[in-house]
Each structure stands twice: as structure tokens, then as C-alpha cells.
Motif scaffolding. Sequence first.
Motif, PDB file in Angstrom:
ATOM      1  N   TRP A 278       0.818  -1.264  -0.171  1.00 49.74           N
ATOM      2  CA  TRP A 278       0.038   0.136  -0.003  1.00 49.74           C
ATOM      3  C   TRP A 278       0.771   1.309  -0.018  1.00 49.74           C
ATOM      4  O   TRP A 278       0.495   2.208  -0.459  1.00 49.74           O
ATOM      5  CB  TRP A 278      -0.856  -0.079   1.208  1.00 49.74           C
ATOM      6  CG  TRP A 278      -1.894   1.131   1.208  1.00 49.74           C
ATOM      7  CD1 TRP A 278      -1.848   2.302   2.062  1.00 49.74           C
ATOM      8  CD2 TRP A 278      -3.225   1.485   0.529  1.00 49.74           C
ATOM      9  NE1 TRP A 278      -2.840   2.984   1.920  1.00 49.74           N
ATOM     10  CE2 TRP A 278      -3.557   2.581   0.836  1.00 49.74           C
ATOM     11  CE3 TRP A 278      -3.774   0.705  -0.521  1.00 49.74           C
ATOM     12  CZ2 TRP A 278      -4.590   2.977   0.102  1.00 49.74           C
ATOM     13  CZ3 TRP A 278      -4.796   1.250  -1.170  1.00 49.74           C
ATOM     14  CH2 TRP A 278      -5.046   2.449  -0.841  1.00 49.74           C
TER      15      TRP A 278
ATOM     16  N   HIS B  98       3.621   1.893  -1.584  1.00 47.01           N
ATOM     17  CA  HIS B  98       3.852   1.770  -2.947  1.00 47.01           C
ATOM     18  C   HIS B  98       3.231   1.512  -3.858  1.00 47.01           C
ATOM     19  O   HIS B  98       3.123   0.578  -4.905  1.00 47.01           O
ATOM     20  CB  HIS B  98       5.395   1.136  -3.202  1.00 47.01           C
ATOM     21  CG  HIS B  98       6.482   1.403  -2.212  1.00 47.01           C
ATOM     22  ND1 HIS B  98       6.528   0.847  -1.034  1.00 47.01           N
ATOM     23  CD2 HIS B  98       7.380   2.358  -2.350  1.00 47.01           C
ATOM     24  CE1 HIS B  98       7.507   1.348  -0.393  1.00 47.01           C
ATOM     25  NE2 HIS B  98       8.098   2.156  -1.228  1.00 47.01           N
ATOM     26  N   LYS B  99       1.756   2.077  -3.906  1.00 45.09           N
ATOM     27  CA  LYS B  99       0.669   1.694  -4.466  1.00 45.09           C
ATOM     28  C   LYS B  99       1.061   1.771  -6.222  1.00 45.09           C
ATOM     29  O   LYS B  99       0.616   0.726  -7.156  1.00 45.09           O
ATOM     30  CB  LYS B  99      -0.462   2.621  -4.501  1.00 45.09           C
ATOM     31  CG  LYS B  99      -0.867   2.625  -2.985  1.00 45.09           C
ATOM     32  CD  LYS B  99      -2.389   3.481  -2.768  1.00 45.09           C
ATOM     33  CE  LYS B  99      -1.711   4.888  -2.627  1.00 45.09           C
ATOM     34  NZ  LYS B  99      -0.958   5.280  -1.472  1.00 45.09           N
ATOM     35  N   PHE B 100       1.634   2.841  -6.599  1.00 43.60           N
ATOM     36  CA  PHE B 100       1.747   2.954  -8.228  1.00 43.60           C
ATOM     37  C   PHE B 100       2.697   1.975  -8.559  1.00 43.60           C
ATOM     38  O   PHE B 100       2.449   1.448  -9.715  1.00 43.60           O
ATOM     39  CB  PHE B 100       2.257   4.493  -8.426  1.00 43.60           C
ATOM     40  CG  PHE B 100       2.417   4.818  -9.862  1.00 43.60           C
ATOM     41  CD1 PHE B 100       1.278   4.613 -10.615  1.00 43.60           C
ATOM     42  CD2 PHE B 100       3.710   4.730 -10.556  1.00 43.60           C
ATOM     43  CE1 PHE B 100       1.366   5.084 -12.034  1.00 43.60           C
ATOM     44  CE2 PHE B 100       3.940   5.009 -11.898  1.00 43.60           C
ATOM     45  CZ  PHE B 100       2.585   5.104 -12.865  1.00 43.60           C
ATOM     46  N   ARG B 101       3.917   1.804  -7.836  1.00 48.70           N
ATOM     47  CA  ARG B 101       4.721   0.720  -8.270  1.00 48.70           C
ATOM     48  C   ARG B 101       4.111  -0.637  -8.259  1.00 48.70           C
ATOM     49  O   ARG B 101       4.566  -1.469  -9.278  1.00 48.70           O
ATOM     50  CB  ARG B 101       5.980   0.779  -7.269  1.00 48.70           C
ATOM     51  CG  ARG B 101       7.182  -0.071  -7.928  1.00 48.70           C
ATOM     52  CD  ARG B 101       8.303   0.208  -7.001  1.00 48.70           C
ATOM     53  NE  ARG B 101       7.929  -0.614  -5.594  1.00 48.70           N
ATOM     54  CZ  ARG B 101       9.059  -0.523  -4.557  1.00 48.70           C
ATOM     55  NH1 ARG B 101      10.287  -0.022  -4.844  1.00 48.70           N
ATOM     56  NH2 ARG B 101       8.533  -0.956  -3.171  1.00 48.70           N
ATOM     57  N   SER B 102       3.443  -1.085  -7.287  1.00 49.51           N
ATOM     58  CA  SER B 102       2.709  -2.305  -7.251  1.00 49.51           C
ATOM     59  C   SER B 102       1.757  -2.512  -8.391  1.00 49.51           C
ATOM     60  O   SER B 102       1.748  -3.577  -9.138  1.00 49.51           O
ATOM     61  CB  SER B 102       1.960  -2.461  -5.799  1.00 49.51           C
ATOM     62  OG  SER B 102       2.809  -2.246  -4.914  1.00 49.51           O
ATOM     63  N   LEU B 103       1.005  -1.366  -8.768  1.00 54.12           N
ATOM     64  CA  LEU B 103      -0.011  -1.377  -9.917  1.00 54.12           C
ATOM     65  C   LEU B 103       0.874  -1.501 -10.946  1.00 54.12           C
ATOM     66  O   LEU B 103       0.405  -2.583 -12.044  1.00 54.12           O
ATOM     67  CB  LEU B 103      -0.577  -0.103  -9.991  1.00 54.12           C
ATOM     68  CG  LEU B 103      -1.787   0.123 -11.129  1.00 54.12           C
ATOM     69  CD1 LEU B 103      -2.782  -1.236 -10.870  1.00 54.12           C
ATOM     70  CD2 LEU B 103      -2.374   1.158 -11.029  1.00 54.12           C
ATOM     71  N   LEU B 104       1.854  -1.081 -11.314  1.00 50.87           N
ATOM     72  CA  LEU B 104       2.698  -1.266 -12.787  1.00 50.87           C
ATOM     73  C   LEU B 104       3.324  -2.658 -12.533  1.00 50.87           C
ATOM     74  O   LEU B 104       3.432  -3.491 -13.748  1.00 50.87           O
ATOM     75  CB  LEU B 104       3.808  -0.438 -12.747  1.00 50.87           C
ATOM     76  CG  LEU B 104       3.387   1.081 -12.954  1.00 50.87           C
ATOM     77  CD1 LEU B 104       4.568   1.974 -13.141  1.00 50.87           C
ATOM     78  CD2 LEU B 104       2.684   1.297 -14.444  1.00 50.87           C
ATOM     79  N   THR B 105       3.611  -3.275 -11.641  1.00 53.92           N
ATOM     80  CA  THR B 105       3.893  -4.674 -11.508  1.00 53.92           C
ATOM     81  C   THR B 105       2.765  -5.435 -11.630  1.00 53.92           C
ATOM     82  O   THR B 105       3.147  -6.562 -12.464  1.00 53.92           O
ATOM     83  CB  THR B 105       4.446  -4.799 -10.122  1.00 53.92           C
ATOM     84  OG1 THR B 105       5.650  -3.891  -9.712  1.00 53.92           O
ATOM     85  CG2 THR B 105       5.266  -6.534  -9.960  1.00 53.92           C
TER      86      THR B 105
END
Length: 485
Positions: free
Chosen positions: A32, A34-41
Motif C-alpha cells: 500500500w 508503494h501503490k503506483f509501483r505495485s500497480l505497474l508490477t
Amino acid sequence: MTVDRTDPHVLEHRSWVGRLVPTLHAGLREIWAHKFRSLLTMLGIVLGVSSLVAMSALVTGMERGAREALIAIGGLARVRIEPAELPVDQQHLADQAVGITLNDVEALERSAPLVRLLSPEMRIPATVSANGKTFRPWMCVGVRPAALEMMEHRIAHGRMFNELDDELARNVCVIGTATRDELWGSPEETGREIIPIGETLYINGVPFVIIGMFEHYESEQERRERELQRQQQARQAQVQVGPQRDRGRVRRPGGFAFRLKNSTIFIPLNTVWMRFRTMVVTSGFGPRWFRDPSLLNTRPDPVLSGLEVKVVSVDLLPEALQQIRNVLMLTHRGIEDFQFRTQEEWAEQIDTFVRNARLSGGLIAGISLLVGGIGIMNIMLASISERVREIGIRKSVGASDGDIFVQILVESVVISVLGGLLGMVAALGLVHLVAQLSPTGNEPVITPLALGVAFAFSVAVGIVAGIYPAVKAARLNPIEALRYE
């Protein structure tokens, strides 16, 4: 039954659960943060899952449509017998070949108990005209009344011609809805259903009276679309003032088998032989009289374009084919100038196509999931590099290697699980788009099995991708980790 709370095994279990919950919470908190990084992953997993589900839905829809069409033309129990080129060792007997004739029909009726139904055919190239319009049907064929059951036809209006009509060679016919639509107009064009029973149409210039019309055949998908269109028109008629301009979506054409059935004209077999014998379509095999239609008048035994048979059971198909072959070898005096065309060939082609499509589509989706897994592993390794000091602090205050391993693995699995869930949602939109753009009339079908397999693969990718980073994090030396800058 009471549980001994002092039991070492119980205490160990409670201790493990007690450590697992904070570990899960820490992993989720890190995602949570690093939401944007997790979403890209997650994107790789989303694309892999959605493509896998969409591919499976498209192939399943096409498979259902093909099997529906297979049933519509008679199923696996139907076999077609056609003239064929002689084997190499019988080429010198070509002038003695007789082709498929009514004599074969009579012999099979007498001596082939495994044959339940026989339907001889004489096909002719035809141009039909009526009401000032002209139409070339897909198939104009002389048959006996048994063809109605053989070809899985159903009479919607009027009647099928009978044995007396055939015996007297009457100029009567039964038409499909495509002939009606071309010559008198379709219900969509005229706003009402025209039933041309009793009307006269001309087949190659010869007048025939229409005594029956088949049902309109369509795929299940086309039928649902037509019902939806009708409901939309009814609702629109209730709220719209003035003339109705929007007639709804245009129907997409059904499968090949349904179009063929709708574009069929049945004529009594004897009528075709008496009126159009020089036009009967035969193969180019056989003696000169068989290759040259103008010489058919010299043949006392009517020549057939083919012979449709239906066996008593699909399970007895090999035995029935052998029985038919034995009878025909007798009537043809040992000359093998015929061949069998079974629906099993079509069924095998369907199975081969489905297997190849699923294999190729699964391979593409698997590559997408693999790319997604590599992305997860890359991000997790980067995350560990950023959190080396944090991991050292956790170990110094009592966190075990297992706690660190579970935390990193949980982060990887949660990313893949969320990606799988988002992928299934994306698959619904992708399948809807494919259904709108697909050139076929077969609606893609999403099955629970496809969803389950795609989701399971996404979770497996997350587990595999997270193991190495989790092991690497768990093996960090707490003293060196605390010194890491």
C-alpha cells in the motif's frame, strides 16, 4: 473435548499464528505504501490473465458453434457415399464402373440392417425465379421424403412431399427461408412474415408449386440476438412518437451449416430424373456415360449425385461402414468406385482446431504471465535492496528467518492475486469487445474453469517469482544489514 493450553504443540501453533498475522499486515502495508509501483508490477499479470480468459472464451464459443452446426446437419451417425476415383490396381476397369445408383439404394435396404435411414440425392445447378426476381440457391436437390429426417429439417409451413408425389414425378417443391427472403422479402424488410405456400416458382424455367417451407435455421447466438432486437424494438415502439427509424442491430449471419440449410430447395427425386436428368451433378469419375451427362438418357438405372445414410448407432459406425462396403462391392461387381464421407472427419477437425487454438493462445498468455512474474521478481529484489536496514532491525528485535521469508513472499503473492482479480475483470471487458468485433456469429463463452485456471496460474507465478527474493531477504546477516547505508 478440552484443549490443553499448556501443551507445547498448542503453544507452538499459537505462536506461529501470532507471528503470521503481523507479518501479513507488514507485507500488505508495504504494498500500500508503494501503490503506483505495485500497480505497474501487476500489469503483466493482468494482461496474462485477461488474454488467457479471452482466448479460452473465444475458442469455447467457436467450438460450441461448430458442434451445434455438426448436430444441425445430421450428427456423427450420418455418412455420405459418393463416387470416387478407382484404386490404382483397378484403373483398367474404369469403363465398367457404375457410380452410385438407385440399385445401390435397393441393395442396402435389403442387405444392410445396420443402416437405419437412406436418402438418395440428385443435385442440379438451379436458377429459380418468381415475383420478378431471380435467385441461385446453395443447393437444389432431388430427394425422397426421408431426406427430411436425414438432413434434420423441420417443416414450418405446409407439408413435405410424400411417396405419391415422388412416384408421379409431380412438380412440387419445399423451400428454405433464404429462397423466400430473396424472392418475396424477409420479415425484417417487409415487417411481416410472408408464407409463399401455393405460389409458383420457376426452377430452370420449369414451373413448380411450393407446398412447404422449412423453419428458419440459426445459431443459438443469432437467435438470442434476434430476440434481444425484437424486445428493443417493442420498447422503442412504446416510447417513440412518429415513425420508427431505428430497427435495431443488424443480424449477423449464422454459421455455414445454417446458411446452407436455409438456402436449400427439395424436389421429388423422380421429378428431377424426369425433368433434369441431363443436369444431375455427378463426379468426373467413372465410364464415359457417367462423365458425360448428355448420355444419362441411355441409362436405365438412375444415377445419383450421392447417397446419404444414417446408421443405427454411432458406436456401431465401423461395423456399419464395413457392411455397406460389402453390399456395394457386390452391386458394383468388385469395383471400388465409391467413397465414404463421415462426420467424424469434421469432429476430428474441430478437436484439432480447438487443441491447436488453446495451445497457441495458452502459450501467448503464458509468456505474458512469465513477463509479469519477472516484473514481480525484479520489483521484489529492488524492494529488498531498499529495506536491508529495516530487515536488519526486525531480525535484531527477534524476527526469525521464516518471518522475513513469509513477509516478502506475501507481498509477491498479494501482487499476483490482485493482478489475477483485476485480470479477470479486464477479461470481461475484453471478451465483450471481441464479441462485438468478431466476424463469426459464435459468442465467446467464459467458463468457470477458464477463470479458475487463469487465477491459479497468476497465484503460482506470484509464488515462484517471490521465492528467490524471499530467500535472499531471509538469509541477510542482521549485523551486516544494520551497517548497510
